[in-house]
Scaffold this active site. Structure first.
Site, PDB file in Angstrom:
ATOM      1  N   TYR A  18       3.830   0.373   4.973  1.00  0.00           N
ATOM      2  CA  TYR A  18       4.504  -0.827   5.485  1.00  0.00           C
ATOM      3  C   TYR A  18       3.604  -2.064   5.496  1.00  0.00           C
ATOM      4  O   TYR A  18       3.499  -2.773   6.487  1.00  0.00           O
ATOM      5  CB  TYR A  18       5.055  -0.576   6.890  1.00  0.00           C
ATOM      6  CG  TYR A  18       5.729   0.758   7.069  1.00  0.00           C
ATOM      7  CD1 TYR A  18       6.597   1.272   6.102  1.00  0.00           C
ATOM      8  CD2 TYR A  18       5.504   1.532   8.211  1.00  0.00           C
ATOM      9  CE1 TYR A  18       7.219   2.497   6.263  1.00  0.00           C
ATOM     10  CE2 TYR A  18       6.121   2.758   8.379  1.00  0.00           C
ATOM     11  CZ  TYR A  18       6.979   3.241   7.398  1.00  0.00           C
ATOM     12  OH  TYR A  18       7.577   4.467   7.546  1.00  0.00           O
ATOM     13  N   HIS A  19       2.990  -2.359   4.340  1.00  0.00           N
ATOM     14  CA  HIS A  19       2.115  -3.526   4.222  1.00  0.00           C
ATOM     15  C   HIS A  19       2.554  -4.457   3.094  1.00  0.00           C
ATOM     16  O   HIS A  19       1.720  -4.874   2.285  1.00  0.00           O
ATOM     17  CB  HIS A  19       0.672  -3.082   3.966  1.00  0.00           C
ATOM     18  CG  HIS A  19       0.056  -2.319   5.083  1.00  0.00           C
ATOM     19  ND1 HIS A  19      -1.050  -1.515   4.909  1.00  0.00           N
ATOM     20  CD2 HIS A  19       0.382  -2.231   6.392  1.00  0.00           C
ATOM     21  CE1 HIS A  19      -1.381  -0.963   6.063  1.00  0.00           C
ATOM     22  NE2 HIS A  19      -0.524  -1.381   6.989  1.00  0.00           N
ATOM     23  N   PRO A  20       3.821  -4.840   2.993  1.00  0.00           N
ATOM     24  CA  PRO A  20       4.213  -5.737   1.899  1.00  0.00           C
ATOM     25  C   PRO A  20       3.582  -7.117   2.068  1.00  0.00           C
ATOM     26  O   PRO A  20       3.566  -7.675   3.165  1.00  0.00           O
ATOM     27  CB  PRO A  20       5.735  -5.806   2.020  1.00  0.00           C
ATOM     28  CG  PRO A  20       6.004  -5.522   3.472  1.00  0.00           C
ATOM     29  CD  PRO A  20       4.961  -4.520   3.878  1.00  0.00           C
ATOM     30  N   HIS A  24       0.838  -1.196   0.000  1.00  0.00           N
ATOM     31  CA  HIS A  24       0.000   0.000   0.000  1.00  0.00           C
ATOM     32  C   HIS A  24       0.871   1.242   0.000  1.00  0.00           C
ATOM     33  O   HIS A  24       1.787   1.368   0.819  1.00  0.00           O
ATOM     34  CB  HIS A  24      -0.879   0.028   1.259  1.00  0.00           C
ATOM     35  CG  HIS A  24      -1.994  -0.950   1.232  1.00  0.00           C
ATOM     36  ND1 HIS A  24      -2.427  -1.603   2.365  1.00  0.00           N
ATOM     37  CD2 HIS A  24      -2.780  -1.400   0.225  1.00  0.00           C
ATOM     38  CE1 HIS A  24      -3.440  -2.397   2.050  1.00  0.00           C
ATOM     39  NE2 HIS A  24      -3.670  -2.297   0.757  1.00  0.00           N
TER      40      HIS A  24
END
Length: 628
Positions: free
Chosen positions: A561-563, A363
């Site tokens: 920080y949503h890998p 995101h």
């Protein structure tokens, strides 16, 4: 004792940081903490530490055997290891690269300063790009990942979102397994959750009240967040429980916070397991590879190092990889599972050719927009440790005030900027009560380059501030992760390819315009809202044109920080799949992956709660497989 603990913990953050600010923030922060800790504070109501139930670190003997070996004590690993240890007749070893979850980690307001610590943060960063992150140091985006008990759930911003129901129905379709549909996943969201209906609307049929993970609305409301929700209503969006029946609309945050303290997955799950004699934890243990029999293609053990010594342990039933979307593909590739050409280039023997590291999704949004408002109350994060500010005193005494909230007194909205009436969103609006890039602490954490920082930090940012980050919640762009060498201690090469797909650019530009539109509503104008100016290298574009805002987005590209997706779950006959719907690595026996890397596609929300649900489901899958 408490004062000494605070001194130690704040110094711990700063000593393990590369902290830069043109305003001399590091020196100021040290001085403020020193002054503050000389004062006489009343700790009669509450006290540190919060970590008295942390599991003890053990060092297994070389070649020890366990029924299950779990790699990574993050969101998923904490959950699955704790659940497995409920079965007294099996043994579980949990391997974690980091150490204990210190008391300061559980203070919500410390979320931003904690990003500086080398001890609890892997501090990954993307490869340099000429297409995104252009206003950041070396054109690289920072990628914090938790290296601590609880993993990223111990350093994140604690927002609790499940995503859209349609996300999970798409997973069921991608895997051919109906058990991944939202109808079947709802029980895991309810099982994990102890929900407190406070200052947020709630669909009680969708929430749980007996789970280990505490989730609640904010302790206190703010006028500016009320204005955010009212602005949404002015534009005909409802106030909703976004974790309930309908996601579309505006709301206060729901967060993994209880009575002013962070509720990480370590705290929710592993601390409940304290005293169980079948669960063993080895901390500060860096995994080198998974040991796999080349002939039988069976995983049988793990090699890792601790305190300079190399160990090997074996799993009699299976190995469960829970290292996250960055470290799980790294460990798989180091073990010989991954793209065959890339592995051979790294001088690694190929066990299984697989699309490991591909399908990277994250995101991203625009962080360069912020507004001033009427009330003069310094919202600068550094002010929280000023001796004149009662925030720390109030927090330690009663767990109240800004340190008890962190960024969780804000709001959130899920909308579709292409069709306002659609229930499936393509944009998230993340509202918070601070000045975004004009806050020195945040700007440094975010990685803004020194040239832009010098232009950003002016007295203009003093006073009440608010920001909304427009976030592309269903991006089309895909990236990848590669090894840089076959050394397990070397950092990876991360290519997120942000804004590569023009559809993501279009959504983000529309999102920026939506933020500006919200700021112009009666609700925000009554608060005296006015946009800050931020330095942008976009003078060659007409101001306020689509091209201007695209330039802005490529300058201050903001990952939240949503890998996910780097070990994709799917059908076994799909070459892009790494694991099947049972989370087993395709083509390798005795190896399962349980973390965000298995998501076939990213969800319309933040990832910690969905990963916890994946782990809860994995526990049921394992119980069925072994007839527990």
């Amino acid at each position: 004792m408490i004062l000494l603990t605070l001194m130690h913990l704040f110094n711990f953050i700063l000593a393990n940081s590369n902290f830069y600010s043109p305003m001399g923030s590091q020196q100021s922060l040290r001085q403020n903490i020193k002054k503050l800790t000389k004062g006489k504070l009343d700790f009669s109501s509450k006290s540190l530490p919060f970590d008295k139930n942390e599991l003890s670190d053990t060092t297994p003997k070389n070649y020890s055997k366990y029924d299950f070996v779990v790699i990574g004590a993050g969101t998923a690993g904490s959950t699955i290891a704790s659940r497995l240890s409920e079965m007294k007749n099996i043994t579980v070893l949990l391997i974690e690269a980091g150490g204990k979850e210190y008391s300061i980690i559980d203070i919500p307001g410390m979320a931003i300063p904690l990003q500086y610590s080398n001890d609890i943060n892997w501090k990954y960063e993307t490869e340099s790009s000429d297409r995104y992150c252009l206003g950041l140091e070396n054109h690289k985006c920072n990628w914090p990942r938790g290296k601590v008990m609880g993993g990223s759930s111990a350093i994140n911003y604690m927002l609790a979102t499940r995503g859209n129901q349609r996300d999970y129905d798409q997973w069921a379709n991608a895997t051919g397994d109906e058990s991944w549909s939202f109808r079947n996943m709802l029980k895991y969201f309810q099982k994990m959750e102890h929900f407190y209906e406070r200052n947020v609307p709630a669909d009680s049929a969708f929430h749980g009240t007996n789970g280990p993970l505490h989730i609640s609305g904010p302790q206190q409301k703010s006028k500016l967040t009320d204005a955010f929700i009212q602005a949404g209503k002015e534009l005909h969006y409802p106030e909703v429980d976004y974790n309930g029946l309908e996601q579309r609309g505006f709301s206060y945050h729901q967060s993994a916070i209880y009575e002013g303290e962070r509720w990480s997955n370590n705290r929710a799950y592993l601390r409940l397991a304290k005293g169980r004699k079948n669960l063993f934890v080895t901390q500060h243990s860096h995994v080198h590879k998974i040991l796999i029999n080349k002939h039988t293609k069976s995983a049988y053990g793990v090699r890792y190092s601790k305190n300079g010594k190399v160990y090997e342990v074996s799993a009699q039933k299976e190995i469960i990889l829970c290292a996250g979307s960055v470290n799980s593909p790294q460990i798989l590739m180091l073990s010989g599972i991954g793209p065959s050409k890339h592995l051979r280039d790294m001088n690694i023997d190929v066990i299984k050719d697989a699309a490991v590291g591909e399908n990277l999704i994250d995101h991203i949004g625009y962080t360069g927009i912020a507004f001033k408002a009427n009330d003069f109350t310094d919202s600068n994060n550094l002010s929280l440790v000023d001796p004149k500010n009662p925030a720390l005193k109030n927090y330690l005494k009663s767990r109240t005030g800004p340190l008890a909230l962190g960024l969780n007194s804000g709001g959130i909205a899920f909308i579709n900027v292409d069709d306002a009436n659609k229930s499936y969103p393509n944009l998230e609006l993340l509202f918070n009560l601070f000045s975004s890039l004009k806050d020195p602490l945040f700007a440094t954490t975010f990685g803004v380059n020194k040239e832009y920082q010098k232009q950003l930090f002016t007295n203009e940012a003093n006073g009440n501030s608010w920001t909304i980050w427009p976030i592309v919640i269903k991006p089309y762009s895909r990236g990848k992760i590669l090894l840089s060498s076959n050394n397990p201690f070397d950092k990876l090469k991360i290519y997120p390819n942000y804004l590569e797909d023009s559809r993501d650019v279009q959504v983000l530009v529309k999102g920026i315009r939506m933020v500006i539109k919200l700021s112009q509503t009666k609700a925000f104008q009554e608060q005296g809202s006015k946009m800050y100016e931020v330095p942008l290298p976009c003078d060659n574009h007409k101001e306020d044109s689509d091209e201007y805002w695209e330039c802005a987005a490529r300058t201050y590209t903001g990952t939240i920080y949503h890998p996910v997706g780097t070990c994709k779950m799917g059908r076994e006959d799909d070459n892009s799949s790494v694991v099947n719907s049972q989370l087993k690595v395709i083509g390798v026996k005795g190896l399962r992956i349980v973390d965000a890397s298995v998501m076939p596609d990213i969800i319309c929300g933040h990832t910690n709660i969905p990963v916890t649900a994946i782990a809860e489901k994995a526990y049921d899958i394992i119980k069925k497989d072994y007839d527990f």
